[in-house]
Design an enzyme around this catalytic site. Sequence first.
Site, mmCIF file in Angstrom:
data_model
loop_
_atom_site.group_PDB
_atom_site.id
_atom_site.type_symbol
_atom_site.label_atom_id
_atom_site.label_comp_id
_atom_site.label_asym_id
_atom_site.label_seq_id
_atom_site.Cartn_x
_atom_site.Cartn_y
_atom_site.Cartn_z
ATOM 1 N N HIS A 150 0.868 -1.208 0.057
ATOM 2 C CA HIS A 150 -0.001 0.012 0.151
ATOM 3 C C HIS A 150 0.930 1.131 -0.078
ATOM 4 C CE1 HIS A 150 0.137 0.868 4.284
ATOM 5 N NE2 HIS A 150 0.125 -0.521 4.511
ATOM 6 N N GLU A 183 -4.865 1.668 2.385
ATOM 7 C CA GLU A 183 -5.162 0.490 3.228
ATOM 8 C C GLU A 183 -5.274 0.758 4.556
ATOM 9 O OE1 GLU A 183 -4.137 -2.866 5.915
ATOM 10 O OE2 GLU A 183 -2.982 -0.837 5.767
ATOM 11 N N ASP A 238 3.288 -6.539 3.171
ATOM 12 C CA ASP A 238 2.827 -5.407 4.193
ATOM 13 C C ASP A 238 3.197 -5.982 5.605
ATOM 14 O OD1 ASP A 238 1.815 -3.180 5.098
ATOM 15 O OD2 ASP A 238 -0.427 -3.844 4.953
#
Length: 467
Positions: A290, A336, A364
């Site tokens: 993200h 996100e 992530d």
Amino acid sequence: MKNIFIAISIFIALISCSKTKPNKQTQQTVNKQDSTIIKQLFNTSLTNGKSYEWLRDLTSNIGGRLSGSPEAQQAVEWGEKLMKNLNFDNVWLQPVMVPHWVRGKKEEAYFTSNNNKFNVPICALGGSVATPKNGILGEVIEVKSLEEAEKLGEKLKGKIVFFNRPFDATLIETFRAYGGCVDQRVNGAKVSGKYGVLGVIVRSMTSSIDDIPHTGTMRYGDLTDTEKVPAAAISTKAANLLSEKLKENPTLKFFFKQHCKTLPDAPSYNVIGEIVGSDYPDKFITIGGHLDSWDLGEGAHDDGAGIVQSIEVARLLKLNNIQPKHTIRVVLFMNEENGLRGGKKYAEEAKKNNENHIAALESDSGGFTPRGFSFDTSEKNYNLFMSWKSLLAPYGLRDIKKGHGGADIGPLKSETISLFGYKPDSQRYFDYHHTAIDTFDKVNKRELELGAASMASLIYLLDTYLK
Ligand SMILES: [Zn+2]
């Protein structure tokens, strides 16, 4: 239990042996070629990698990039320009409306007990309302869970509710400790708000005992405007001290002031770059992280690392003359952190366009030393993925197991897609997560590059073997 597992494993091994026996020669040749290519991908990342310099640029020249902010827009332009410069076949922006929350002036907090004043490091939670202009002053009720707050019910009225359940330090995988605590941050205000409380403070989501407050998203659910109370996180050191002082003096007074607000939704974008597949151009493998981050730091580990690693995967394939058979998409997802609008939009558009997505990989979890991948897939593909273990193990990728793919790729879930999460070492992630110290200097160049190569290796295997 364990014996049954061993018996089943032997049985499966025997079956797979008998199946592969006639092709043993081919199997070995393929694996040798695979291990050579994987070695090349690692060599290229470690000797000629670009991920670290891209991360320096993103974090140092743009910095924190919360959805709707001018920095988030700069990051969109940065990602688009970079992928165009790398000669992706197609690069485009996918419009998405995102929440636009702003922190405003720096927050303040302290408490007083027996004429002593203790300053408290504090930050508003994302999505929270402000305090009244002059702040909030009130008595504190400490609780360890949402259930405990619910039970107290009306007794919370007029108080500041203090959620103080710490991370379980005995859990080796720190994401599990986070998962065991984060309901306090996300839903603390939602649960307490209906009882007429003054505000909510929550212990920061980390096992590190320090003076750094950790922000993160929170929700009010269906509370009315008058029930929506300000919510903030305080540092773990301050949480311990407050808890200790409350035992001595249960009527001590806590003060905090914050100026945040939610503006109307803002236009933004997912940034998408594509390498068109040679054999199956209509079958997609997505790689992403993200692009947005919390505003306090530079969003280096969360998730600048995932962004630069995802782009680097495509570059490493190109540099090694690997022409993917399937279309590879690199997606820099927007929003996100406080809405997941980018992930939802990407899946929505994929569905609308009848795209056939066969796999997706998300990074992530920080830019730390590679440990493995978790995957969410059909039984059919399970054995295939497990058969890659020996190819990946030499690079420290030993933790290959079923599990969560990732938040942004989650909305793509279907009967047929395989979702993967890149899993680096988790021990230091929550020292920095959502804080002012999530900065470029916390990322180690080699660890970041090893991660990019790990992801490229998995993408190479998926592209080669997945149908
Ligand atoms: Zn993240």
